[in-house]
Every structure is written in C-alpha cells, then in structure tokens.
Design an enzyme around this catalytic site. Structure first.
Site, short mmCIF file in Angstrom:
data_model
loop_
_atom_site.label_atom_id
_atom_site.label_comp_id
_atom_site.label_asym_id
_atom_site.label_seq_id
_atom_site.Cartn_x
_atom_site.Cartn_y
_atom_site.Cartn_z
N GLY A 1 39.96 52.68 40.96
CA GLY A 1 41.60 53.39 39.72
C GLY A 1 41.50 52.25 39.58
O GLY A 1 41.42 50.89 40.41
N LYS A 2 41.89 51.63 38.38
CA LYS A 2 42.46 50.79 37.78
C LYS A 2 42.88 49.34 38.98
O LYS A 2 42.64 47.98 38.65
CB LYS A 2 41.96 50.13 36.47
CG LYS A 2 41.19 50.94 35.12
CD LYS A 2 41.12 51.15 34.16
CE LYS A 2 41.15 49.44 33.99
NZ LYS A 2 39.44 48.74 33.47
N GLY A 3 44.24 49.64 38.79
CA GLY A 3 45.43 49.00 39.27
C GLY A 3 44.67 48.78 41.01
O GLY A 3 44.74 47.38 41.42
N GLY B 1 31.68 41.01 27.35
CA GLY B 1 30.74 41.18 27.38
C GLY B 1 29.61 39.91 28.11
O GLY B 1 29.81 39.09 28.73
N LYS C 1 28.02 38.32 25.86
CA LYS C 1 29.36 37.46 25.55
C LYS C 1 29.58 35.41 25.75
O LYS C 1 29.67 35.12 25.39
CB LYS C 1 29.02 37.23 23.87
CG LYS C 1 27.55 37.47 22.89
CD LYS C 1 28.32 38.02 21.30
CE LYS C 1 27.53 39.60 20.85
NZ LYS C 1 27.46 39.91 19.38
N ASN D 1 41.81 48.40 42.04
CA ASN D 1 40.79 47.80 42.41
C ASN D 1 41.04 46.02 41.54
O ASN D 1 40.51 45.00 42.16
CB ASN D 1 39.87 47.83 40.68
CG ASN D 1 38.69 49.07 40.83
OD1 ASN D 1 39.09 50.00 41.81
ND2 ASN D 1 38.05 49.74 40.08
N ASN E 1 39.20 43.87 26.09
CA ASN E 1 37.94 43.49 25.46
C ASN E 1 37.55 43.63 24.05
O ASN E 1 38.46 44.16 23.80
CB ASN E 1 36.84 44.66 26.21
CG ASN E 1 37.43 45.76 26.49
OD1 ASN E 1 37.61 46.37 25.75
ND2 ASN E 1 36.47 46.77 27.32
N ALA F 1 33.55 48.71 38.03
CA ALA F 1 34.57 47.81 37.76
C ALA F 1 34.32 46.26 37.39
O ALA F 1 35.83 45.23 37.73
CB ALA F 1 34.61 47.66 39.67
N ALA F 2 34.05 45.93 36.69
CA ALA F 2 33.29 44.54 35.73
C ALA F 2 34.26 43.70 35.34
O ALA F 2 35.32 42.81 35.39
CB ALA F 2 32.45 44.35 35.04
N GLY F 3 35.13 44.81 34.65
CA GLY F 3 36.17 44.43 34.15
C GLY F 3 38.03 44.18 34.71
O GLY F 3 37.72 43.07 34.70
N ASP F 4 38.10 45.19 35.76
CA ASP F 4 39.40 44.67 36.64
C ASP F 4 38.62 43.64 37.57
O ASP F 4 39.43 43.06 37.77
CB ASP F 4 38.99 45.95 37.06
CG ASP F 4 39.26 46.91 36.82
OD1 ASP F 4 40.06 47.17 35.46
OD2 ASP F 4 39.05 48.38 36.90
N LYS G 1 26.24 45.57 42.22
CA LYS G 1 26.14 46.28 43.57
C LYS G 1 26.71 47.61 43.04
O LYS G 1 27.73 47.46 41.53
CB LYS G 1 27.11 45.82 44.71
CG LYS G 1 26.82 44.24 44.91
CD LYS G 1 28.12 43.72 46.20
CE LYS G 1 26.86 42.83 47.12
NZ LYS G 1 28.17 41.97 47.87
#
Length: 308
Positions: free
Chosen positions: A39-41, A221, A223, A43, A183, A249-252, A285
């Site tokens: 979940g974004k929150g 990303g 860049k 994470n 993003n 979960a990279a953005g989170d 991971k």
C-alpha cells in the site's frame, strides 16, 4: 528531527513472479507467489521510519485475516498505529505480476482504504503541533485527502503530496501543498505538459509553483530527478545505476526517504541524493516493504558511490 505523519493506504500485496506477462486471454504458470505488506501509504511510512524518522500513520484495515499482519508489519518498524482503524470487510489488497526484467502490472482493490473518511483522518492530522509534515497519496478517497491537507496546513504542518495513482485536482489545492512529488506520468496528468527530460520537468515544475506549491520534485526514472522551489532554487540529481529486480515500491521509498531527510534538516539536494539512493536499493529486492532499505544501508551505499 520532526515527526512525520502518513495518511494513506495499507494493502496486502499478492505478488506472482512470471517469466513474461500473459497476453490477453492467456493462462501462464507463475514461478512463485508471495504475500508482502504494501500500500502506498504504508510503504511511505516504512520508508520514512527506516530512514530514521519518527513516524505515525492514519489509515484503515479490514476485519479479515490480512489485518493483523499488516498492523504488525508497521509496528515492527516502530510506526505508531493507534490511529489505524478497523473497518468491516476486506483490507486493501493488490494483485501484482512481476516479470524477469523487474517490471510490474498491478490491480488494486481499495477495501478498507476506501472507507477511510474525512472525519476519521482530519482530526488526527490537525492536532499535532510537533508534526513536521503530513504525507499523502491517492489510494484513499479524495475528500479524505483534501480534509487532511486543509487540517494539516492550518496546523502549520507541511503537506507532502504524491498524486499517485495519477489524477488531476482543483486549483485551490495547490496552495495547501508544501512539497509536490510526481513522476513523468503524474506530472503530465497534473500539469497537462509532457515530461521526459530535465527541460520539460522544469516547465512542469514552474507550472505547479505558479499555482501556489512551495517546492516541486519530478522523478524521471533512470534519468534521475529534478527539483525547483518558489525561491528559484533548482537541483538535478542523477539516478544510481543498479540492476532492477522489482520496481514496486521505488517511488514510495523515494518519497518517504526524502521526507525523512528533510525532517532531519538536510538541504534539498542532499535529501534528494539520499532518496535516490534509497530508491535504487529498493529496486534490487523483491516486494514492497520487504525491499525498503534502512538508514545505515542507504548511508553505506552512498559511501561506496563516493569511493568509486
């Protein structure tokens, strides 16, 4: 370090690893299937806590078998969960397929997240004089998000907002936001401007600043990311090169780590570098919260980069 308060979604991620994504109508066998708290929150709360922040969360879980595991995962990272409510029905969950290149497809079911009301959330977000920032995303109802933004802004807390999944919002929201993190896709939806490089990111950021935001970060990303604030301070930070395993979960991770570094008093450029390192480690991971690094890992990674 000031306290961070995350208001947002809490999900169980059901992740199937596949050699390649199925075609429409095709049935394939998975390599394996795992269950990961996500979940974004949640994470973002875990990312902030592991990056060293004092962090609490407002959200909702269901009365199903996932709920206890989701709460325990947050508590394990020292996140205050007293304001996480139980709602009838299922907890939020996501069905995720991840291919050999680490790319993913996600189908999200809101569950209890969709029952988190403005009344549930706004009171808790507005009564913390010691809260440095409130972190928000788009996996809870919009009315709830807006109530929290208004309450937090009135109390003097900074509002950090990641409009994901992407959706446009009214002009009167922008002045409530201190930090808007998007993003390329989200920036295009919010600003109406195509974003694919630093030049177009600057134009998109200027558009949002003109609407009343204090600072804008656009992630690009591979860049890297671009930063611009109301005072005209700009920064561009390159992405770290790693071999991705799962980008879930990279953005989170970036968002939570940036908020933690900001609360710790780091400059914008240093906080962005710290967040970029955290996101780079996360994609190496599998899983959402399972992939999020801690502060010591991030600092060790940055030290290795400096020694190259």
């Amino acid at each position: 370090m000031g306290k961070l308060l995350v208001v947002g979604s809490i999900n169980m991620d059901i992740v199937s690893t596949v050699s390649q994504f199925p075609l429409p109508g095709e049935t394939i066998a998975s390599v394996r299937t795992d269950f990961f708290p996500g979940g974004k929150g949640a994470n973002q709360a875990v990312a902030a806590a592991r990056a060293g922040a004092d962090c609490g969360m407002i959200g909702a879980v269901g009365d199903d078998s996932f709920a206890a595991a989701l709460l325990a995962a947050l508590q394990q990272d020292g996140i205050a969960t007293e304001q996480i409510l139980r709602k009838p029905g299922s907890s939020g969950f996501a069905i995720i397929t991840v291919n050999e290149e680490g790319e993913n497809h996600i189908v999200l079911t809101a569950g209890a997240n969709g029952q988190l009301t403005a009344e549930d959330a706004a009171a808790g977000a507005g009564n913390g004089a010691d809260v440095f920032a409130v972190l928000l995303q788009n996996e809870i109802p919009w009315d709830t998000n807006f109530a929290v933004m208004s309450s937090a802004h009135s109390s003097g807390a900074r509002v950090f907002y990641n409009p994901a999944p992407a959706r446009a919002f009214p002009d009167h929201v922008f002045p409530l936001l201190h930090t808007l993190i998007m993003n390329e896709t989200e920036a295009a939806v919010i600003t109406g401007l195509a974003v694919n490089d630093e030049h177009s990111a600057k134009a998109s950021a200027e558009w949002a600043l003109d609407k009343g935001v204090e600072e804008v970060i656009i992630t690009l990303g591979a860049k890297g990311c671009f930063y611009l604030n109301k005072q005209g301070q700009a920064a561009a930070v390159s992405a770290f090169k790693v071999k991705p395993v799962d980008t879930t979960a990279a953005g989170d991770t970036f968002f939570g780590a940036y908020a933690a570094a900001s609360a710790d008093g780091l400059s914008a450029e240093d906080a962005l570098t710290f967040a970029a390192a955290a996101a780079a480690l996360a994609v190496t991971k599998q899983g959402a919260q399972a992939s999020i690094p801690n502060k010591a890992d991030i600092e060790a990674f940055l030290q290795r980069q400096r020694e190259k």
